[in-house]
Design a protein around this motif. Structure first.
Motif, PDB file in Angstrom:
ATOM      1  N   PHE A   6      -5.283  -6.566 -48.633  1.00  0.00           N
ATOM      2  CA  PHE A   6      -3.932  -6.621 -49.178  1.00  0.00           C
ATOM      3  C   PHE A   6      -2.891  -6.395 -48.080  1.00  0.00           C
ATOM      4  CE2 PHE A   6      -0.343  -4.895 -51.620  1.00  0.00           C
ATOM      5  CZ  PHE A   6      -0.188  -5.932 -52.516  1.00  0.00           C
ATOM      6  N   ASP A   7      -3.072  -5.316 -47.326  1.00  0.00           N
ATOM      7  CA  ASP A   7      -2.111  -5.014 -46.263  1.00  0.00           C
ATOM      8  C   ASP A   7      -2.124  -6.088 -45.191  1.00  0.00           C
ATOM      9  OD1 ASP A   7      -1.045  -2.810 -47.334  1.00  0.00           O
ATOM     10  OD2 ASP A   7      -2.363  -1.387 -46.322  1.00  0.00           O
ATOM     11  N   ALA A   8      -3.317  -6.555 -44.875  1.00  0.00           N
ATOM     12  CA  ALA A   8      -3.425  -7.565 -43.825  1.00  0.00           C
ATOM     13  C   ALA A   8      -2.637  -8.812 -44.212  1.00  0.00           C
ATOM     14  CB  ALA A   8      -4.881  -7.903 -43.571  1.00  0.00           C
ATOM     15  N   VAL A   9      -2.700  -9.161 -45.498  1.00  0.00           N
ATOM     16  CA  VAL A   9      -1.942 -10.338 -45.941  1.00  0.00           C
ATOM     17  C   VAL A   9      -0.453 -10.031 -45.905  1.00  0.00           C
ATOM     18  CG1 VAL A   9      -1.454 -11.824 -47.892  1.00  0.00           C
ATOM     19  CG2 VAL A   9      -3.787 -11.208 -47.385  1.00  0.00           C
ATOM     20  N   LEU A  10      -0.105  -8.834 -46.361  1.00  0.00           N
ATOM     21  CA  LEU A  10       1.298  -8.452 -46.460  1.00  0.00           C
ATOM     22  C   LEU A  10       1.956  -8.393 -45.082  1.00  0.00           C
ATOM     23  CD1 LEU A  10       2.769  -7.880 -49.024  1.00  0.00           C
ATOM     24  CD2 LEU A  10       2.394  -5.443 -48.674  1.00  0.00           C
ATOM     25  N   GLN A  46      10.899  -9.263 -52.487  1.00  0.00           N
ATOM     26  CA  GLN A  46      10.200  -9.118 -53.756  1.00  0.00           C
ATOM     27  C   GLN A  46       9.499 -10.425 -54.123  1.00  0.00           C
ATOM     28  OE1 GLN A  46      10.374  -6.004 -54.779  1.00  0.00           O
ATOM     29  NE2 GLN A  46       8.708  -6.540 -56.145  1.00  0.00           N
ATOM     30  N   THR A  47      10.202 -11.523 -53.917  1.00  0.00           N
ATOM     31  CA  THR A  47       9.616 -12.823 -54.261  1.00  0.00           C
ATOM     32  C   THR A  47       8.389 -13.090 -53.398  1.00  0.00           C
ATOM     33  OG1 THR A  47      11.226 -13.749 -52.761  1.00  0.00           O
ATOM     34  CG2 THR A  47      11.674 -13.979 -55.119  1.00  0.00           C
ATOM     35  N   GLY A  48       8.478 -12.657 -52.175  1.00  0.00           N
ATOM     36  CA  GLY A  48       7.363 -12.870 -51.249  1.00  0.00           C
ATOM     37  C   GLY A  48       6.147 -12.101 -51.720  1.00  0.00           C
ATOM     38  N   ARG A  49       6.382 -10.886 -52.172  1.00  0.00           N
ATOM     39  CA  ARG A  49       5.272 -10.063 -52.669  1.00  0.00           C
ATOM     40  C   ARG A  49       4.581 -10.752 -53.843  1.00  0.00           C
ATOM     41  NH1 ARG A  49       5.342  -4.718 -50.617  1.00  0.00           N
ATOM     42  NH2 ARG A  49       3.708  -3.708 -51.794  1.00  0.00           N
ATOM     43  N   ARG A  50       5.415 -11.348 -54.676  1.00  0.00           N
ATOM     44  CA  ARG A  50       4.844 -12.040 -55.819  1.00  0.00           C
ATOM     45  C   ARG A  50       3.957 -13.188 -55.336  1.00  0.00           C
ATOM     46  NH1 ARG A  50       9.498 -13.669 -58.881  1.00  0.00           N
ATOM     47  NH2 ARG A  50      10.186 -11.514 -58.729  1.00  0.00           N
ATOM     48  N   ARG A  51       4.435 -13.841 -54.301  1.00  0.00           N
ATOM     49  CA  ARG A  51       3.642 -14.956 -53.793  1.00  0.00           C
ATOM     50  C   ARG A  51       2.326 -14.478 -53.169  1.00  0.00           C
ATOM     51  NH1 ARG A  51       7.882 -18.650 -50.709  1.00  0.00           N
ATOM     52  NH2 ARG A  51       9.296 -16.982 -51.298  1.00  0.00           N
ATOM     53  N   VAL A  52       2.364 -13.267 -52.617  1.00  0.00           N
ATOM     54  CA  VAL A  52       1.121 -12.698 -52.083  1.00  0.00           C
ATOM     55  C   VAL A  52       0.115 -12.497 -53.214  1.00  0.00           C
ATOM     56  CG1 VAL A  52       0.086 -10.655 -51.044  1.00  0.00           C
ATOM     57  CG2 VAL A  52       2.181 -11.596 -50.105  1.00  0.00           C
ATOM     58  N   LEU A  53       0.630 -11.975 -54.331  1.00  0.00           N
ATOM     59  CA  LEU A  53      -0.256 -11.771 -55.481  1.00  0.00           C
ATOM     60  C   LEU A  53      -0.820 -13.114 -55.948  1.00  0.00           C
ATOM     61  CD1 LEU A  53       1.730  -9.103 -57.513  1.00  0.00           C
ATOM     62  CD2 LEU A  53      -0.081  -8.790 -55.817  1.00  0.00           C
ATOM     63  N   GLU A  54       0.061 -14.103 -55.920  1.00  0.00           N
ATOM     64  CA  GLU A  54      -0.367 -15.445 -56.305  1.00  0.00           C
ATOM     65  C   GLU A  54      -1.476 -15.933 -55.372  1.00  0.00           C
ATOM     66  OE1 GLU A  54       2.003 -19.560 -56.546  1.00  0.00           O
ATOM     67  OE2 GLU A  54       3.170 -17.770 -57.033  1.00  0.00           O
ATOM     68  N   PHE A  55      -1.257 -15.638 -54.105  1.00  0.00           N
ATOM     69  CA  PHE A  55      -2.243 -16.026 -53.092  1.00  0.00           C
ATOM     70  C   PHE A  55      -3.593 -15.373 -53.366  1.00  0.00           C
ATOM     71  CE2 PHE A  55      -4.242 -14.556 -49.106  1.00  0.00           C
ATOM     72  CZ  PHE A  55      -4.604 -15.778 -48.574  1.00  0.00           C
ATOM     73  N   LEU A  56      -3.548 -14.068 -53.682  1.00  0.00           N
ATOM     74  CA  LEU A  56      -4.803 -13.368 -53.969  1.00  0.00           C
ATOM     75  C   LEU A  56      -5.453 -13.938 -55.227  1.00  0.00           C
ATOM     76  CD1 LEU A  56      -3.872  -9.685 -53.118  1.00  0.00           C
ATOM     77  CD2 LEU A  56      -5.408 -11.193 -51.881  1.00  0.00           C
TER      78      LEU A  56
END
Lengths: 620, 189
Positions: free
Chosen positions: A340-344, A358-368
């Motif tokens: 998670f951190d590595a992606v972030l 915030q939007t970027g974080r959402r996209r990270v979740l989408e990525f996961l």
């Protein structure tokens, strides 16, 4: 003189050969601020050890110190030769070291530097040997004439067309003036004012003037050629790779040297010194070598990576450590963090997805979610992640899915060192990050000690130890911790700069001034700033801005000066070194080189805004 | 309590790695104590000559006797350990450091050391090899060292070596072994 790849061995034998008058050590001067330099130094040391040749290693901070240390070390020790690693190719070494005054006439200086272009005097000098990465020796006639530049490769030239014209005229005047003087002298001596003679002389004058103008034109043409030559600043093949090629020619290659070469190319990749293509080219070369090393063992043991028997190899690498080539996801420090951190905090993901928002974080979740890995699982340490989840990341079919998120080149060639039985592994890129952050930041608070010379040196040796550490070594782990902290900081500061629009886009380049107190203390060192600038460039490009070079100006608190770092894409020339100097010459700003890169300079305190203003003018 | 001074003496030696100054006053105190215990023994024995087979008398004499023995043992241990350390230092740091060390030695110790030195010297000369140069058989002839403290320039068989702090060197082991042992250089493995 330039040594092409074909002549490496001959040149090496000259390095180690002991002469009658000097059988002392080989002196190695290593640039302090560069991971590639450390890797190269290590390989060179290994080669010298194999020959049982004495050596002395001296880390140096900048050119001034290089000259001092050279004089200090060269005199009493009667060295066989001196090798400069990642320093000195772009400056006139004969002048800088005042080689004529060195007593030992035959002492030669060998330069293993990835900085281009070479100083023309170095190419002409017989006492300076430059290792080049080209197969063929450079055609000397294609190079511009030397003599227009100063010892630091700076050519004074008026910029662009209008000023170029005035330059010619000005010089013309000088020639003209001297002509008159000469003539009046002649008149006085003769004491006659014969008309015919006068006419004759005036015609002569016309002629000389014409020739002079031609001369001046040729001269200014040559000057411009020299200027163009010196502004073609780029970084060639990593020195560590050149060193590996040398070891191959000497038939002394082994996995340890190979690993150091992979670290060298990873360094150039991380710090944006090499283009993707050249990185892939070097990586595929090393991959081929890797197969050569491990093929025998596979045949012997059947198992691919974990049970190797390196008895057959004359390798000093720990018997259980194996290097593998992998398609690595572009997530820095993945193996020492959680997914998670590595992606972030990966600069690649960050620049593409703007993860600090915030939007970027959402996209990270989408990525996961795309990967099919639950958040809770992703937040575990990497070592505890199940093999299936790990394999998902390396799946080549991922590319198409990720394409929707705009992550087109998610994988890149990478090298990983694993140890049998021990589950951890370390990738070359992570080692580079650990070494780089250790080189700059001393203690875990991210605050730098006041740098006396000894601090730099102790940091250098600390970083050196990390590079040489085996897997599971405490020093390595500590370095990785530091690297992950720096990585977080980098992304935070980068996000801050973009969100606050703290950068100025002007004409052909962008710049940001990181003023005191506003940004973290730790972002004060050239390597971090270089990475930050590359990150900002990528992020802005991903947001649809035009690609432009980036200049960052940050305070150097301990010296109370400002650090100006300019980066460009590796595919274009980074001629900011010359531009900085031209700007400084115009308004009288005092600038000093910081380290060995021409495009990193120190600007005197209070003059930083002026400096930027003049830089605008220079950029035209 | 009997034997406390002696125990302190041994403890003092144990807590230090270096050779501390020879503790003559403690030794003298111990000797006085021992002598007084001896007097007590003789007086007890002469007083209770007829009742020597009584357990309480026997126990008293026994305790006194043991105290004497203990004192003697502690002192001997002290002296012997010091000798051992002296010898080890002679092997490890060669004879140069002994000027400063000799202040800490007693007269007898100094005498012993000089004789020991002479013997060792004679032996090395007759064999034709400096035995103290290398304590362990070297793995490599050359070693890599990092300079921790400035040592200036030293003269070796193969020329001058400028040992400036912050540099690293690869050179014959014999040339710098003593500096490594003194802690001015770090051996990089």
């Amino acid at each position: 003189m330039i040594v092409s790849l074909r002549n490496l061995v001959d040149c090496w034998s000259e390095v180690v050969r002991s002469r009658e008058e000097a059988s002392g050590p080989v002196l190695l001067f290593v640039a302090l601020d560069d991971c590639d330099a450390i890797a190269t130094a290590m390989s060179v040391m290994a080669l010298l050890k194999a020959d049982l040749v004495r050596y002395e290693v001296v880390p140096v901070v900048d050119l001034g110190q290089l000259a001092d240390r050279f004089k200090e070390m060269a005199k009493p020790a009667e060295p066989r030769s001196a090798v400069f690693i990642n320093c000195g190719a772009r400056v006139d070494l004969e002048k800088l070291l005042s080689l004529e005054t060195v007593e030992d006439e035959a002492l030669k200086v060998f330069v293993l530097d990835s900085c281009r272009p070479f100083h023309l005097n170095n190419i002409e000098s017989t006492r300076v040997q430059l290792f080049d990465d080209a197969l063929q020796p450079v055609d000397q006639s294609s190079l511009p004439l030397c003599g227009y530049e100063d010892a630091y490769g700076f050519v004074e030239v008026e910029m662009e067309d209008e000023s170029a014209g005035s330059d010619v005229e000005a010089e013309d005047d000088v020639v003209f003036g001297s002509d008159i003087e000469y003539e009046s002298d002649a008149n006085e001596v003769d004491g006659t004012n014969d008309r015919s003679k006068k006419r004759h002389s005036s015609r002569k004058k016309e002629k000389t003037k014409k020739r002079a103008r031609q001369n001046v034109e040729v001269d200014s043409d040559m000057r411009h050629r020299a200027y163009d030559y010196y502004s073609s600043c780029h970084v060639a093949t990593p020195s560590a790779l050149v060193c590996y090629l040398l070891s191959m020619d000497l038939k002394k290659e082994n996995p340890t040297l190979l690993w150091l070469a992979t670290v060298g190319i990873a360094d150039h990749f991380i710090f944006g010194k090499s283009t993707n293509e050249s990185y892939e080219e070097s990586a595929s070369l090393l991959k081929g070598q890797l197969e050569r090393f491990y093929n025998e063992q596979e045949a012997q043991t059947g198992s691919k990576q974990y049970e190797n028997n390196s008895q057959s190899l004359s390798s000093s690498l720990d018997a259980e450590e194996v290097i593998q080539h992998v398609d690595e996801p572009r997530l820095e420090l993945l193996r020492h963090w959680n997914l998670f951190d590595a992606v972030l905090y990966s600069t690649y993901m960050c620049s593409k997805l703007s993860t600090w928002r915030q939007t970027g974080r959402r996209r990270v979740l989408e990525f996961l979610a795309t990967l099919g890995i639950p958040i809770r699982v992703a937040q575990q340490r990497w070592q505890h992640l199940s093999r299936e989840s790990r394999n998902v990341l390396e799946d080549p079919s991922l590319e198409t899915t990720l394409g929707r998120l705009g992550l087109n080149d998610f994988h890149r060639d990478g090298f990983v060192k694993t140890k049998g039985g021990y589950k951890a592994s370390v990738s070359a890129v992570d080692v580079v990050l650990a070494v780089a952050s250790t080189l700059e930041v001393d203690n875990p608070e991210g605050r730098h000690n006041v740098p006396g010379e000894n601090v730099w040196e102790s940091l250098f040796w600390k970083a050196y130890d990390i590079l040489g550490a085996g897997l599971g070594d405490v020093t390595l782990e500590r370095g990785m911790d530091l690297a992950s902290r720096m990585q977080m900081l980098l992304v935070q500061v980068g996000g801050q700069v973009i969100d606050q629009r703290a950068f100025v886009s002007s004409g052909t380049f962008r710049y940001a001034v990181l003023r005191d107190g506003q940004y973290q203390e730790a972002v004060r060192h050239p390597l971090v700033i270089t990475r930050l600038a590359h990150f900002l460039m990528d992020a802005l490009e991903a947001q649809g801005e035009k690609p432009k070079p980036f200049v960052i100006i940050a305070p150097l608190t301990e010296k109370s000066t400002w650090l100006a770092v300019a980066v460009t894409r590796a595919s274009t020339y980074n001629d900011f070194g010359l531009r900085f100097r031209t700007a400084a010459a115009k308004n009288g700003t005092k600038i000093v080189d910081h380290g060995f890169c021409p495009h990193i300079v120190e600007v005197a305190d209070g003059q930083e805004t002026e400096f930027v203003r003049f830089l605008h003018d220079v950029m035209g | 309590m009997f034997g406390s001074v002696a125990a302190d003496l041994v403890r003092e030696l144990k807590n230090s790695k270096w050779l501390l100054p020879f503790n003559e006053s403690s030794l003298r105190t111990i000797a006085i104590e021992t002598r007084s215990i001896m007097e007590m023994i003789t007086s007890t024995v002469s007083q209770f000559r007829e009742k020597l087979d009584q357990p309480e008398v026997l126990a008293t004499v026994m305790v006194f006797h043991r105290s004497v023995q203990r004192n003697k043992r502690c002192v001997l241990a002290y002296l012997y350990k010091r000798l051992e350390r002296m010898r080890r230092m002679r092997w490890e740091y060669s004879s140069i450091n002994f000027a400063e060390l000799s202040n800490n030695l007693s007269m007898h110790e100094r005498d012993y050391l000089s004789k020991y030195n002479r013997l060792l010297g004679e032996y090395c000369e007759s064999v034709g090899l400096d035995l103290t140069a290398e304590l362990q058989p070297p793995k490599d002839l050359y070693i890599e060292v990092r300079v921790l403290k400035d040592c200036g320039s030293i003269l070796t068989d193969s020329g001058t070596v400028n040992l400036k702090s912050g540099t690293a060197h690869f050179l014959p082991r014999v040339d710098v072994e003593h500096l490594v042992r003194q802690g001015a250089l770090e051996h990089v493995i």
